[in-house]
Design a protein around this motif. Structure first.
Motif, PDB file in Angstrom:
ATOM      1  N   ASP A   1       0.805  -1.226   0.000  1.00  0.00           N
ATOM      2  CA  ASP A   1       0.000   0.000   0.000  1.00  0.00           C
ATOM      3  C   ASP A   1       0.838   1.276   0.000  1.00  0.00           C
ATOM      4  O   ASP A   1       0.347   2.322  -0.422  1.00  0.00           O
ATOM      5  CB  ASP A   1      -0.968   0.015   1.183  1.00  0.00           C
ATOM      6  N   ILE A   2       2.089   1.211   0.460  1.00  0.00           N
ATOM      7  CA  ILE A   2       2.895   2.436   0.460  1.00  0.00           C
ATOM      8  C   ILE A   2       3.462   2.755  -0.923  1.00  0.00           C
ATOM      9  O   ILE A   2       3.931   3.857  -1.161  1.00  0.00           O
ATOM     10  CB  ILE A   2       4.045   2.405   1.506  1.00  0.00           C
ATOM     11  N   LEU A   3       3.388   1.772  -1.825  1.00  0.00           N
ATOM     12  CA  LEU A   3       3.844   2.017  -3.198  1.00  0.00           C
ATOM     13  C   LEU A   3       2.853   2.930  -3.916  1.00  0.00           C
ATOM     14  O   LEU A   3       1.660   2.923  -3.612  1.00  0.00           O
ATOM     15  CB  LEU A   3       3.956   0.695  -3.960  1.00  0.00           C
ATOM     16  N   ARG A   4       3.365   3.699  -4.860  1.00  0.00           N
ATOM     17  CA  ARG A   4       2.471   4.500  -5.696  1.00  0.00           C
ATOM     18  C   ARG A   4       1.612   3.565  -6.544  1.00  0.00           C
ATOM     19  O   ARG A   4       2.000   2.428  -6.805  1.00  0.00           O
ATOM     20  CB  ARG A   4       3.273   5.431  -6.600  1.00  0.00           C
ATOM     21  N   LYS A   5       0.469   4.048  -6.974  1.00  0.00           N
ATOM     22  CA  LYS A   5      -0.453   3.223  -7.758  1.00  0.00           C
ATOM     23  C   LYS A   5       0.242   2.639  -8.988  1.00  0.00           C
ATOM     24  O   LYS A   5       0.079   1.463  -9.306  1.00  0.00           O
ATOM     25  CB  LYS A   5      -1.663   4.053  -8.182  1.00  0.00           C
ATOM     26  N   SER A   6       1.052   3.439  -9.658  1.00  0.00           N
ATOM     27  CA  SER A   6       1.755   2.947 -10.851  1.00  0.00           C
ATOM     28  C   SER A   6       2.759   1.860 -10.490  1.00  0.00           C
ATOM     29  O   SER A   6       2.951   0.899 -11.247  1.00  0.00           O
ATOM     30  CB  SER A   6       2.454   4.100 -11.571  1.00  0.00           C
ATOM     31  N   GLU A   7       3.402   1.967  -9.327  1.00  0.00           N
ATOM     32  CA  GLU A   7       4.353   0.944  -8.871  1.00  0.00           C
ATOM     33  C   GLU A   7       3.620  -0.356  -8.514  1.00  0.00           C
ATOM     34  O   GLU A   7       4.107  -1.450  -8.818  1.00  0.00           O
ATOM     35  CB  GLU A   7       5.138   1.437  -7.661  1.00  0.00           C
ATOM     36  N   ARG A   8       2.457  -0.220  -7.854  1.00  0.00           N
ATOM     37  CA  ARG A   8       1.677  -1.417  -7.508  1.00  0.00           C
ATOM     38  C   ARG A   8       1.254  -2.164  -8.770  1.00  0.00           C
ATOM     39  O   ARG A   8       1.363  -3.381  -8.847  1.00  0.00           O
ATOM     40  CB  ARG A   8       0.453  -1.033  -6.675  1.00  0.00           C
ATOM     41  N   ARG A   9       0.775  -1.411  -9.755  1.00  0.00           N
ATOM     42  CA  ARG A   9       0.330  -2.030 -11.003  1.00  0.00           C
ATOM     43  C   ARG A   9       1.510  -2.693 -11.717  1.00  0.00           C
ATOM     44  O   ARG A   9       1.407  -3.821 -12.190  1.00  0.00           O
ATOM     45  CB  ARG A   9      -0.326  -0.997 -11.911  1.00  0.00           C
ATOM     46  N   ALA A  10       2.640  -1.982 -11.778  1.00  0.00           N
ATOM     47  CA  ALA A  10       3.817  -2.529 -12.458  1.00  0.00           C
ATOM     48  C   ALA A  10       4.323  -3.788 -11.746  1.00  0.00           C
ATOM     49  O   ALA A  10       4.691  -4.772 -12.396  1.00  0.00           O
ATOM     50  CB  ALA A  10       4.925  -1.479 -12.532  1.00  0.00           C
ATOM     51  N   LEU A  11       4.324  -3.766 -10.433  1.00  0.00           N
ATOM     52  CA  LEU A  11       4.767  -4.935  -9.670  1.00  0.00           C
ATOM     53  C   LEU A  11       3.831  -6.114  -9.905  1.00  0.00           C
ATOM     54  O   LEU A  11       4.286  -7.234 -10.176  1.00  0.00           O
ATOM     55  CB  LEU A  11       4.838  -4.610  -8.178  1.00  0.00           C
ATOM     56  N   ALA A  12       2.539  -5.881  -9.820  1.00  0.00           N
ATOM     57  CA  ALA A  12       1.574  -6.958 -10.041  1.00  0.00           C
ATOM     58  C   ALA A  12       1.698  -7.513 -11.463  1.00  0.00           C
ATOM     59  O   ALA A  12       1.738  -8.734 -11.662  1.00  0.00           O
ATOM     60  CB  ALA A  12       0.151  -6.457  -9.782  1.00  0.00           C
ATOM     61  N   ASN A  13       1.787  -6.629 -12.441  1.00  0.00           N
ATOM     62  CA  ASN A  13       1.924  -7.073 -13.831  1.00  0.00           C
ATOM     63  C   ASN A  13       3.219  -7.856 -14.033  1.00  0.00           C
ATOM     64  O   ASN A  13       3.235  -8.906 -14.676  1.00  0.00           O
ATOM     65  CB  ASN A  13       1.883  -5.890 -14.803  1.00  0.00           C
ATOM     66  N   GLY A  14       4.298  -7.337 -13.492  1.00  0.00           N
ATOM     67  CA  GLY A  14       5.598  -7.998 -13.644  1.00  0.00           C
ATOM     68  C   GLY A  14       5.624  -9.368 -12.987  1.00  0.00           C
ATOM     69  O   GLY A  14       6.121 -10.339 -13.574  1.00  0.00           O
ATOM     70  N   LEU A  15       5.083  -9.479 -11.785  1.00  0.00           N
ATOM     71  CA  LEU A  15       5.061 -10.780 -11.103  1.00  0.00           C
ATOM     72  C   LEU A  15       4.190 -11.774 -11.854  1.00  0.00           C
ATOM     73  O   LEU A  15       4.537 -12.955 -11.961  1.00  0.00           O
ATOM     74  CB  LEU A  15       4.570 -10.621  -9.658  1.00  0.00           C
ATOM     75  N   GLU A  16       3.044 -11.324 -12.358  1.00  0.00           N
ATOM     76  CA  GLU A  16       2.172 -12.231 -13.110  1.00  0.00           C
ATOM     77  C   GLU A  16       2.866 -12.746 -14.379  1.00  0.00           C
ATOM     78  O   GLU A  16       2.729 -13.915 -14.723  1.00  0.00           O
ATOM     79  CB  GLU A  16       0.869 -11.525 -13.491  1.00  0.00           C
ATOM     80  N   LYS A  17       3.613 -11.893 -15.045  1.00  0.00           N
ATOM     81  CA  LYS A  17       4.324 -12.332 -16.248  1.00  0.00           C
ATOM     82  C   LYS A  17       5.481 -13.265 -15.903  1.00  0.00           C
ATOM     83  O   LYS A  17       5.772 -14.216 -16.606  1.00  0.00           O
ATOM     84  CB  LYS A  17       4.868 -11.121 -17.015  1.00  0.00           C
ATOM     85  N   TRP A  18       6.170 -12.946 -14.807  1.00  0.00           N
ATOM     86  CA  TRP A  18       7.387 -13.664 -14.447  1.00  0.00           C
ATOM     87  C   TRP A  18       7.086 -15.023 -13.821  1.00  0.00           C
ATOM     88  O   TRP A  18       7.714 -16.027 -14.145  1.00  0.00           O
ATOM     89  CB  TRP A  18       8.202 -12.804 -13.493  1.00  0.00           C
ATOM     90  N   LEU A  19       6.153 -15.051 -12.883  1.00  0.00           N
ATOM     91  CA  LEU A  19       5.943 -16.278 -12.096  1.00  0.00           C
ATOM     92  C   LEU A  19       4.769 -17.068 -12.603  1.00  0.00           C
ATOM     93  O   LEU A  19       3.727 -16.923 -12.674  1.00  0.00           O
ATOM     94  CB  LEU A  19       5.773 -15.936 -10.617  1.00  0.00           C
TER      95      LEU A  19
END
Length: 156
Positions: free
Chosen positions: A138-156
């Motif tokens: 939650d402390i991440l910016r909205k764009s960081e949260r989205r990028a992290l979620a997208n990146g993890l879904e693609k990677w894992l």
């Protein structure tokens, strides 16, 4: 001999040297390792101290904050599947930490409450690691949260 081939002193082919690993890859793998280590350590501590799983404690704490929730409600707030929460709740009912009763306002719905034993366990427990992960996200910016979620879904 092609430029891409490397031979040792005896003349046999040696494997082509791997490209230097990207520093981002190392950072990402180390972050995943830290998270897995933290989850494992927290789960072991909870089981050792309270004789419940980390998932069970997470559900108990959420139910302690807002009683009279359904399995569907708990699945939503714990961000897990209905079947997973249903299984965890069944285990908690068997252990005597939770009761399931019909909802007085809607007989089709069952509501869950902590028993006295469940409430005492929650009082003795520490903060759950899932809450720390959620708060950290939650402390991440909205764009960081989205990028992290997208990146993890693609990677894992």
């Amino acid at each position: 001999m092609r430029i891409t081939e490397i031979r040792n002193r005896r003349g046999s082919l040696m494997p082509k040297p791997k490209k230097k690993r990207q520093p981002d890859l190392s950072r990402a793998l180390n972050a995943v390792r830290r998270m897995v280590r933290g989850l494992r350590s927290a789960a072991e501590a909870v089981e050792r101290e309270l004789s419940v799983s980390a998932a069970q404690l997470f559900v108990l704490r959420e139910l302690g904050q807002v009683p009279n929730r359904s399995v569907k409600d708990l699945a939503m707030v714990t961000m897990t599947t209905h079947s997973t929460v249903s299984q965890v709740v069944g285990q908690l009912i068997t252990k005597g930490f939770v009761t399931r009763t019909p909802d007085l306002s809607d007989g089709r719905r069952a509501v869950l409450r902590l028993t006295r034993q469940g409430a005492n366990l929650v009082k003795r427990s520490r903060r759950v690691i899932q809450t720390d992960l959620i708060d950290g996200f939650d402390i991440l910016r909205k764009s960081e949260r989205r990028a992290l979620a997208n990146g993890l879904e693609k990677w894992l």
